[in-house]
Design a protein around this motif. Sequence first.
Motif, PDB file in Angstrom:
ATOM      1  N   VAL A   1      27.502   2.178  31.486  1.00  0.00           N
ATOM      2  CA  VAL A   1      26.428   1.190  31.625  1.00  0.00           C
ATOM      3  C   VAL A   1      25.417   1.612  32.681  1.00  0.00           C
ATOM      4  CG1 VAL A   1      25.929  -1.191  32.337  1.00  0.00           C
ATOM      5  CG2 VAL A   1      27.874  -0.713  30.832  1.00  0.00           C
ATOM      6  N   THR A   2      25.897   2.068  33.833  1.00  0.00           N
ATOM      7  CA  THR A   2      24.985   2.344  34.950  1.00  0.00           C
ATOM      8  C   THR A   2      24.428   3.763  34.936  1.00  0.00           C
ATOM      9  OG1 THR A   2      26.826   3.012  36.406  1.00  0.00           O
ATOM     10  CG2 THR A   2      26.184   0.676  36.404  1.00  0.00           C
ATOM     11  N   ALA A   3      25.253   4.730  34.539  1.00  0.00           N
ATOM     12  CA  ALA A   3      24.835   6.130  34.619  1.00  0.00           C
ATOM     13  C   ALA A   3      24.587   6.765  33.258  1.00  0.00           C
ATOM     14  CB  ALA A   3      25.898   6.944  35.363  1.00  0.00           C
ATOM     15  N   GLY A   4      24.912   6.037  32.190  1.00  0.00           N
ATOM     16  CA  GLY A   4      24.707   6.585  30.857  1.00  0.00           C
ATOM     17  C   GLY A   4      25.758   7.575  30.428  1.00  0.00           C
ATOM     18  N   GLN A   5      26.884   7.636  31.150  1.00  0.00           N
ATOM     19  CA  GLN A   5      27.968   8.550  30.788  1.00  0.00           C
ATOM     20  C   GLN A   5      29.295   7.894  31.104  1.00  0.00           C
ATOM     21  OE1 GLN A   5      27.698  12.713  32.041  1.00  0.00           O
ATOM     22  NE2 GLN A   5      29.887  12.704  32.510  1.00  0.00           N
ATOM     23  N   GLU A   6      30.107   7.629  30.081  1.00  0.00           N
ATOM     24  CA  GLU A   6      31.402   7.010  30.305  1.00  0.00           C
ATOM     25  C   GLU A   6      32.371   8.011  30.928  1.00  0.00           C
ATOM     26  OE1 GLU A   6      32.808   5.146  26.747  1.00  0.00           O
ATOM     27  OE2 GLU A   6      31.388   3.482  26.929  1.00  0.00           O
ATOM     28  N   GLY A   7      33.355   7.476  31.626  1.00  0.00           N
ATOM     29  CA  GLY A   7      34.294   8.316  32.356  1.00  0.00           C
ATOM     30  C   GLY A   7      33.881   8.425  33.811  1.00  0.00           C
ATOM     31  N   LEU A   8      34.791   8.929  34.643  1.00  0.00           N
ATOM     32  CA  LEU A   8      34.465   9.103  36.055  1.00  0.00           C
ATOM     33  C   LEU A   8      33.480  10.260  36.234  1.00  0.00           C
ATOM     34  CD1 LEU A   8      37.999   8.715  37.690  1.00  0.00           C
ATOM     35  CD2 LEU A   8      36.293   6.954  37.198  1.00  0.00           C
TER      36      LEU A   8
ATOM     37  N   VAL B   1      24.916   2.521  40.970  1.00  0.00           N
ATOM     38  CA  VAL B   1      26.307   2.410  41.394  1.00  0.00           C
ATOM     39  C   VAL B   1      27.132   3.241  40.421  1.00  0.00           C
ATOM     40  CG1 VAL B   1      26.691   0.298  40.054  1.00  0.00           C
ATOM     41  CG2 VAL B   1      28.221   0.845  41.935  1.00  0.00           C
ATOM     42  N   ALA B   2      28.135   3.944  40.936  1.00  0.00           N
ATOM     43  CA  ALA B   2      28.934   4.818  40.070  1.00  0.00           C
ATOM     44  C   ALA B   2      30.353   4.907  40.595  1.00  0.00           C
ATOM     45  CB  ALA B   2      28.322   6.217  39.996  1.00  0.00           C
ATOM     46  N   ALA B   3      31.298   5.087  39.687  1.00  0.00           N
ATOM     47  CA  ALA B   3      32.688   5.401  40.035  1.00  0.00           C
ATOM     48  C   ALA B   3      32.820   6.915  39.988  1.00  0.00           C
ATOM     49  CB  ALA B   3      33.642   4.739  39.054  1.00  0.00           C
ATOM     50  N   ILE B   4      33.293   7.503  41.092  1.00  0.00           N
ATOM     51  CA  ILE B   4      33.285   8.962  41.189  1.00  0.00           C
ATOM     52  C   ILE B   4      34.698   9.516  41.346  1.00  0.00           C
ATOM     53  CG2 ILE B   4      30.929   9.135  42.053  1.00  0.00           C
ATOM     54  CD1 ILE B   4      31.968   9.296  44.859  1.00  0.00           C
ATOM     55  N   VAL B   5      34.861  10.754  40.909  1.00  0.00           N
ATOM     56  CA  VAL B   5      36.124  11.463  41.076  1.00  0.00           C
ATOM     57  C   VAL B   5      36.374  11.644  42.561  1.00  0.00           C
ATOM     58  CG1 VAL B   5      37.340  13.630  40.672  1.00  0.00           C
ATOM     59  CG2 VAL B   5      35.915  12.638  38.866  1.00  0.00           C
ATOM     60  N   THR B   6      37.569  11.289  43.006  1.00  0.00           N
ATOM     61  CA  THR B   6      37.888  11.270  44.426  1.00  0.00           C
ATOM     62  C   THR B   6      38.622  12.534  44.842  1.00  0.00           C
ATOM     63  OG1 THR B   6      38.056   8.864  44.360  1.00  0.00           O
ATOM     64  CG2 THR B   6      39.068   9.967  46.225  1.00  0.00           C
ATOM     65  N   GLU B   7      38.175  13.137  45.916  1.00  0.00           N
ATOM     66  CA  GLU B   7      38.858  14.286  46.506  1.00  0.00           C
ATOM     67  C   GLU B   7      39.879  13.777  47.507  1.00  0.00           C
ATOM     68  OE1 GLU B   7      37.805  18.072  49.410  1.00  0.00           O
ATOM     69  OE2 GLU B   7      36.208  17.090  48.265  1.00  0.00           O
ATOM     70  N   GLU B   8      41.139  14.102  47.319  1.00  0.00           N
ATOM     71  CA  GLU B   8      42.200  13.629  48.205  1.00  0.00           C
ATOM     72  C   GLU B   8      42.234  14.482  49.460  1.00  0.00           C
ATOM     73  OE1 GLU B   8      45.693  13.658  45.779  1.00  0.00           O
ATOM     74  OE2 GLU B   8      45.221  11.736  44.828  1.00  0.00           O
ATOM     75  N   ILE B   9      41.536  14.005  50.486  1.00  0.00           N
ATOM     76  CA  ILE B   9      41.437  14.773  51.727  1.00  0.00           C
ATOM     77  C   ILE B   9      42.543  14.429  52.702  1.00  0.00           C
ATOM     78  CG2 ILE B   9      38.942  15.109  51.561  1.00  0.00           C
ATOM     79  CD1 ILE B   9      39.133  12.671  53.822  1.00  0.00           C
ATOM     80  N   ASP B  10      43.384  13.443  52.356  1.00  0.00           N
ATOM     81  CA  ASP B  10      44.432  13.004  53.266  1.00  0.00           C
ATOM     82  C   ASP B  10      45.593  12.465  52.450  1.00  0.00           C
ATOM     83  OD1 ASP B  10      44.867  12.185  56.351  1.00  0.00           O
ATOM     84  OD2 ASP B  10      45.646  10.584  55.089  1.00  0.00           O
ATOM     85  N   LEU B  11      46.816  12.599  52.997  1.00  0.00           N
ATOM     86  CA  LEU B  11      48.009  12.100  52.310  1.00  0.00           C
ATOM     87  C   LEU B  11      47.888  10.617  51.988  1.00  0.00           C
ATOM     88  CD1 LEU B  11      50.928  12.436  51.320  1.00  0.00           C
ATOM     89  CD2 LEU B  11      51.681  12.037  53.676  1.00  0.00           C
ATOM     90  N   ARG B  12      47.241   9.844  52.861  1.00  0.00           N
ATOM     91  CA  ARG B  12      47.106   8.410  52.631  1.00  0.00           C
ATOM     92  C   ARG B  12      46.373   8.126  51.312  1.00  0.00           C
ATOM     93  NH1 ARG B  12      44.190   4.771  57.149  1.00  0.00           N
ATOM     94  NH2 ARG B  12      45.846   5.714  58.389  1.00  0.00           N
ATOM     95  N   MET B  13      45.386   8.929  50.982  1.00  0.00           N
ATOM     96  CA  MET B  13      44.636   8.721  49.744  1.00  0.00           C
ATOM     97  C   MET B  13      45.515   8.974  48.526  1.00  0.00           C
ATOM     98  SD  MET B  13      41.033  10.447  50.915  1.00  0.00           S
ATOM     99  CE  MET B  13      40.230  10.155  49.343  1.00  0.00           C
ATOM    100  N   LEU B  14      46.419   9.949  48.634  1.00  0.00           N
ATOM    101  CA  LEU B  14      47.371  10.214  47.559  1.00  0.00           C
ATOM    102  C   LEU B  14      48.313   9.029  47.385  1.00  0.00           C
ATOM    103  CD1 LEU B  14      48.947  12.058  45.565  1.00  0.00           C
ATOM    104  CD2 LEU B  14      50.197  12.936  47.558  1.00  0.00           C
TER     105      LEU B  14
END
Length: 250
Positions: free
Chosen positions: A132-139, A165-178
């Motif tokens: 809806v927002t970026a014109g491309q489904e998926g992260l 606004v967009a949902a983005i692929v997250t880089e796990e820079i810390d164990l807490r994020m995992l």
Amino acid sequence: MATSINIETVSDLLSASWKLLDGFQGQPWWRGHAVASWRLVPSVHRRDRGPFYEANIANKFVARAPSRYPNTPPAGALASWLFLMQHYGLPTRLLDWTESPLMAAYFAVSEEAHAAQDGALWALDPFTMNGVTAGQEGLLQPGHPYAKNLVELAFTQGTAADPGVAAIVTEEIDLRMLVQMSGFTIHGNPDPLETRADADGLLARFVIPAAAKDRIRRELASLGIRERTVYPDLDHLARDLARDAYADFG
């Protein structure tokens, strides 16, 4: 957005989560609020500090972090820098989400300062939202032009608001994020996500009554969702262990 449904037990939450799978395109993202009235707004947008605040604190963090932290991203990896800033509590245009409804519930019920207030859980369909927002489904990858623009604006002096606004692929820079199964949306302006005209069908909201918080917290603990597992470090391990109680079998 549909009328809010009350969640009073973990069983209620699992049932609601299962039903969402029929309505959302992919894996829902979840966010827990200790106070039901809190809006879906990233920390840097929650009050107006002028047009230079965001870029100034972001660029100063990039300049000063390497002497304090050995594994900083390369200077030009701006999305990675935003993830690091968010992790260490700097106000950013990122909003935290999790793939786990149980983890989101923990954040909604664990704050003792708000134990007497209703909490809320939000569920987001991030894949459809990007369509809806970026014109491309998926992260979106942080390097996608739509996401890249939102990232770069965080470091640009005097940036005007952007409707994106967009949902983005997250880089796990810390164990807490995992452990927390983190996801991020990135926001170009202070408008709450739930007030967007194009948000219909992308969000669901559930209320956790104040009276149900203690039960849900104890149920989560019995399932292994508690401070020492949500935050895998020694400080939180010690704080959580200090609350333990043991029966006297002597």
